[in-house]
Design a protein around this motif. Structure first.
Motif, short mmCIF file in Angstrom:
data_model
loop_
_atom_site.label_atom_id
_atom_site.label_comp_id
_atom_site.label_asym_id
_atom_site.label_seq_id
_atom_site.Cartn_x
_atom_site.Cartn_y
_atom_site.Cartn_z
N MET A 1 48.56 34.36 44.92
CA MET A 1 48.19 34.91 46.22
C MET A 1 47.86 36.41 46.09
SD MET A 1 50.58 35.09 49.58
CE MET A 1 51.27 33.51 49.20
N GLN A 2 48.65 37.09 45.27
CA GLN A 2 48.42 38.53 45.10
C GLN A 2 47.07 38.81 44.43
OE1 GLN A 2 52.42 39.26 43.24
NE2 GLN A 2 52.40 41.02 44.60
N LEU A 3 46.76 38.01 43.40
CA LEU A 3 45.45 38.19 42.74
C LEU A 3 44.33 37.99 43.76
CD1 LEU A 3 45.97 36.25 39.37
CD2 LEU A 3 45.68 38.71 39.61
N GLU A 4 44.51 36.95 44.57
CA GLU A 4 43.47 36.63 45.56
C GLU A 4 43.36 37.74 46.61
OE1 GLU A 4 43.84 32.63 47.07
OE2 GLU A 4 42.46 33.18 48.71
N LYS A 5 44.51 38.22 47.10
CA LYS A 5 44.48 39.29 48.11
C LYS A 5 43.79 40.54 47.58
CE LYS A 5 48.30 40.20 50.49
NZ LYS A 5 49.75 40.53 50.50
N CYS A 6 44.05 40.85 46.31
CA CYS A 6 43.46 42.06 45.73
C CYS A 6 42.03 41.81 45.25
CB CYS A 6 44.30 42.55 44.54
SG CYS A 6 45.92 43.15 45.03
N GLY A 7 41.63 40.55 45.21
CA GLY A 7 40.26 40.23 44.78
C GLY A 7 40.03 40.52 43.30
N VAL A 8 41.07 40.33 42.48
CA VAL A 8 40.94 40.59 41.04
C VAL A 8 41.37 39.35 40.27
CG1 VAL A 8 41.33 43.08 41.24
CG2 VAL A 8 43.29 41.55 40.95
#
Ligand code: SF4
Ligand code: SF4
Length: 383
Positions: free
Chosen positions: A113-120
């Motif tokens: 989820m964090q990767l997705e939120k940060c778009g990285v």
């Protein structure tokens, strides 16, 4: 901007913290915050720190968007796993505090989820958030397998460097580092007040002894060290005319050779510009100046050590403005002639400390371990 060679990279000595971004109506003010990120980037800051919970989860989304216009290899992004807000019971993961309705089955759910939120698709730096006496068992629980999972992500190239932040004691940090050798850096609250008040000196030593680099958070203690008592201010002026108290605080940190990254959560362009001037070159305090700062810190020890991180306000069922209450109280401590009653008369009645129901939710999350319910009762008596 000067740089430090660390983790095989050239990192700007000043990093941009994304916990205190400018806000509008309780949300991040994207326009103003983007201006800050743009100036930071153009001025050579290449390290950007966020976390799952900053700005109630909005910080990760913002910083990912704000940096997306710049080449991915030209900036370094750090985020953190919120294990300090999690527990493991009867084979199930759960959150507590204001996140208690948030459901996850596996650690990977949060990381993805964090990767997705940060778009990285990778984090340059990834930290366990706040390793402490209350979270260490969760982080070390083999059934949860946090560290093994993160090591796997590192092997896969989805994390470049692993670290952890900590408000725990030097002993807790030592215990953790005796158990694991995969961490490269540890982020602690470090400034000339906490050097003795929170025994940051011992933490710095233990981290260094284990061969990790020290990352600094709260370098001016949530702004507290930017405003000093009149005597200290006069002495600062006499020693270095025109130098701000905040710059003195940063110069103390510049004298610590293993303090490789100094993070500052900047809310305004002016704060950023002031910090950029400070970090144009290293200008460490000398021995005599260091002794002067440590003596000045003694006068600050009666203050409530609130850094205005706002972790507690999210958990308070009465929506009390806890850091603002402490800020007023601290003004009174610093200036006995300050009229506390008059200052609180501008508060809405439901925001006064007398509304505290002593539920203790705030004290459980406060990284400074302030006995908030007791303090609320004490302040309520004085107004
Ligand atoms: S103890 Fe008081 S201040 Fe703390 S969360 Fe409960 S009501 Fe709010
Ligand atoms: S009282 Fe503690 S949790 Fe609340 S803002 Fe201050 S330091 Fe943060």
């Amino acid at each position: 901007m000067y740089y430090n060679e660390v983790c095989g990279l050239k990192l700007s000595a000043l990093g941009m913290g994304n916990m205190r971004l400018p806000q509008k109506a309780g949300k991040i003010d994207y326009e103003k915050a983007q201006e800050i990120i743009d100036l930071a980037y153009e001025s050579g800051i290449n390290y950007y720190d966020t976390a799952f919970r900053y700005h109630s989860g909005e910080s990760e989304i913002f910083i990912g968007k704000a940096l997306a216009k710049y080449p991915r290899e030209s900036w370094y992004l750090a985020s953190k796993l919120p294990g300090h807000q999690m527990h493991y019971e009867n084979g199930k993961l759960g959150f507590h505090g204001y996140l208690s309705d948030f459901q996850v089955e596996k650690i990977s759910d949060i990381f993805e989820m964090q990767l997705e939120k940060c778009g990285v698709d990778y984090f340059d730096f990834y930290l366990l958030h706040n390793l402490s006496e209350t979270s260490i068992d969760f982080y070390m629980n083999p059934e949860v397998g946090v560290v093994d999972y993160l090591k796997k992500q590192k092997e896969l190239g989805r994390i470049r460097h692993l670290g952890f932040s900590s408000h725990g004691s030097a002993e807790t940090i030592d215990r953790f580092l005796n158990a694991y050798d995969c961490f490269e850096f540890c982020q602690i609250q470090l400034n000339y007040l906490d050097w003795t008040l929170q025994d940051a000196a011992s933490k710095y030593d233990v981290i260094t002894k284990h061969g990790l680099a020290v990352w600094v958070m709260e370098p001016v203690r949530g702004g507290k060290l930017a405003i000093v008592d009149p005597t200290t201010k006069k002495e600062m002026e006499a020693r270095r005319p025109g130098e701000s108290p905040a710059r003195w605080a940063f110069r103390f940190l510049q004298s610590l050779p293993n303090a490789k990254m100094i993070l500052s959560g900047m809310t305004t362009l002016d704060q950023l510009k002031d910090n950029l001037r400070t970090f144009a070159y290293r200008d460490a305090v000398n021995e005599d100046e260091c002794a002067f700062l440590l003596e000045a810190a003694e006068k600050l020890k009666n203050l409530v050590p609130c850094t205005a991180c706002r972790y507690c306000t999210e958990d308070c069922p009465m929506s009390l403005p806890i850091p603002e209450i402490f800020a007023l109280y601290n003004t009174k401590v610093g200036d006995p002639s300050f009229d506390l009653k008059a200052a609180f008369s501008s508060f809405e009645p439901e925001k006064l400390p007398s509304n505290c129901i002593a539920c203790g939710a705030c004290a459980r999350i406060c990284p400074q371990r302030i006995r908030i319910p007791d303090m609320m009762a004490m302040i309520a008596e004085q107004i």
